[in-house]
Design an enzyme around this catalytic site. Structure first.
Site, PDB file in Angstrom:
ATOM      1  N   MET A   3       6.460  18.699  12.368  1.00 41.98           N
ATOM      2  CA  MET A   3       7.209  17.461  12.264  1.00 41.98           C
ATOM      3  C   MET A   3       6.305  16.275  12.602  1.00 41.98           C
ATOM      4  O   MET A   3       5.622  16.273  13.619  1.00 41.98           O
ATOM      5  CB  MET A   3       8.401  17.485  13.234  1.00 41.98           C
ATOM      6  N   CYS A   4       6.303  15.272  11.744  1.00 42.94           N
ATOM      7  CA  CYS A   4       5.552  14.049  12.013  1.00 42.94           C
ATOM      8  C   CYS A   4       6.177  13.301  13.179  1.00 42.94           C
ATOM      9  O   CYS A   4       7.287  13.602  13.616  1.00 42.94           O
ATOM     10  CB  CYS A   4       5.536  13.157  10.772  1.00 42.94           C
ATOM     11  N   GLN A   5       5.465  12.317  13.681  1.00 40.57           N
ATOM     12  CA  GLN A   5       5.952  11.528  14.805  1.00 40.57           C
ATOM     13  C   GLN A   5       5.998  10.056  14.406  1.00 40.57           C
ATOM     14  O   GLN A   5       5.046   9.532  13.802  1.00 40.57           O
ATOM     15  CB  GLN A   5       5.043  11.700  16.014  1.00 40.57           C
TER      16      GLN A   5
END
Length: 254
Positions: free
Chosen positions: A1-3
């Site tokens: 998951m990107c931030q």
């Protein structure tokens, strides 16, 4: 998951402390990073397809006190689109004589809309494709720059269309406000007087905001996960859209 990281402020504010905390998470999100700073009608956009842990561009941003009222940052863990500069968030487009900046965390399946010539993706990500579609639909819905309230109503109709294709945690700004939509994980925080100290959750670094701020300062932050310990971060509800203007939250429901 990107931030994701977003900031909206009442007065121009630097984001060095929060960006340092975000960049620390690049060990697991090493497929590029970017950050955009609105300054009046202009935008400073820094992107690199290298990890924010290793990039000289990231080191520049950590130590450069660029003051802005709206900031969007992203560190990438690739799902769709290879690791390359053109696939690095945030993305920027022009509409109605204003710059618009967008970053996305999630994975959209089967989203392949018909796009006309004004808005086309350069890279191969679902995120940029979603942004182009969003800009196209906004251009259809409004003849010129709408008010924040009008634009929020339109986004409340459009963003669920994207969310139906998968996970859509996104940040959008045109320099007037910051819009944040949550599918799964997103948190927000407001700092306002009386200011106190904060310590990063992922780095041994703290700041006493009372020594750096004035009575007119108000800052709203949005992040995928809370960036600090000891501050009252609030989780978004799934499907929630929030708007931040002048450092204040606008509750707009779901």
């Amino acid at each position: 998951m990107c931030q994701l990281l977003g900031m909206n402020a009442h007065t121009p504010t630097d984001v060095m402390f929060s960006f340092t905390g975000l960049a620390t998470r690049a060990d697991e999100h090493k497929d590029g990073f970017g950050i955009a700073f609105f300054e009046d009608r202009g935008v400073r956009l820094f992107v690199d397809h290298h990890s924010a842990r290793q990039s000289p561009v990231a080191e520049l941003v950590k130590g450069y006190p660029i003051k802005s009222r709206n900031v969007i940052a992203h560190i990438r863990k690739a799902t769709q689109g290879h690791v390359a500069l053109e696939n690095t968030h945030p993305f920027m487009r022009e509409l109605w004589g204003r710059y618009w900046v967008f970053a996305h965390n999630g994975d959209l399946k089967g989203f392949d809309p018909v796009l006309h010539a004004a808005f086309r993706p350069v890279g191969g990500t679902d995120s940029e494709r979603a942004f182009c579609w969003l800009m196209q639909e906004l251009a259809k819905a409004h003849a010129s720059v709408p008010t924040v309230e009008e634009l929020t109503r339109t986004l409340r109709e459009l963003l669920p269309v994207l969310a139906r294709h998968g996970t859509f945690n996104g940040l959008l700004s045109n320099g007037q406000a910051l819009w944040a939509h949550c599918s799964t994980h997103l948190h927000w925080l407001q700092r306002r007087p009386p200011f106190g100290a904060a310590r990063l959750a992922d780095e041994d670094l703290s700041v006493d905001f009372a020594a750096l701020t004035g009575p007119e300062d108000r800052v709203a932050l949005v992040a995928t996960q809370p960036l600090t310990h000891g501050e009252p971060w609030t989780a978004f509800a799934p499907g929630e859209l929030r708007v931040f203007v002048d450092g204040d939250p606008w509750p707009v429901g779901r």
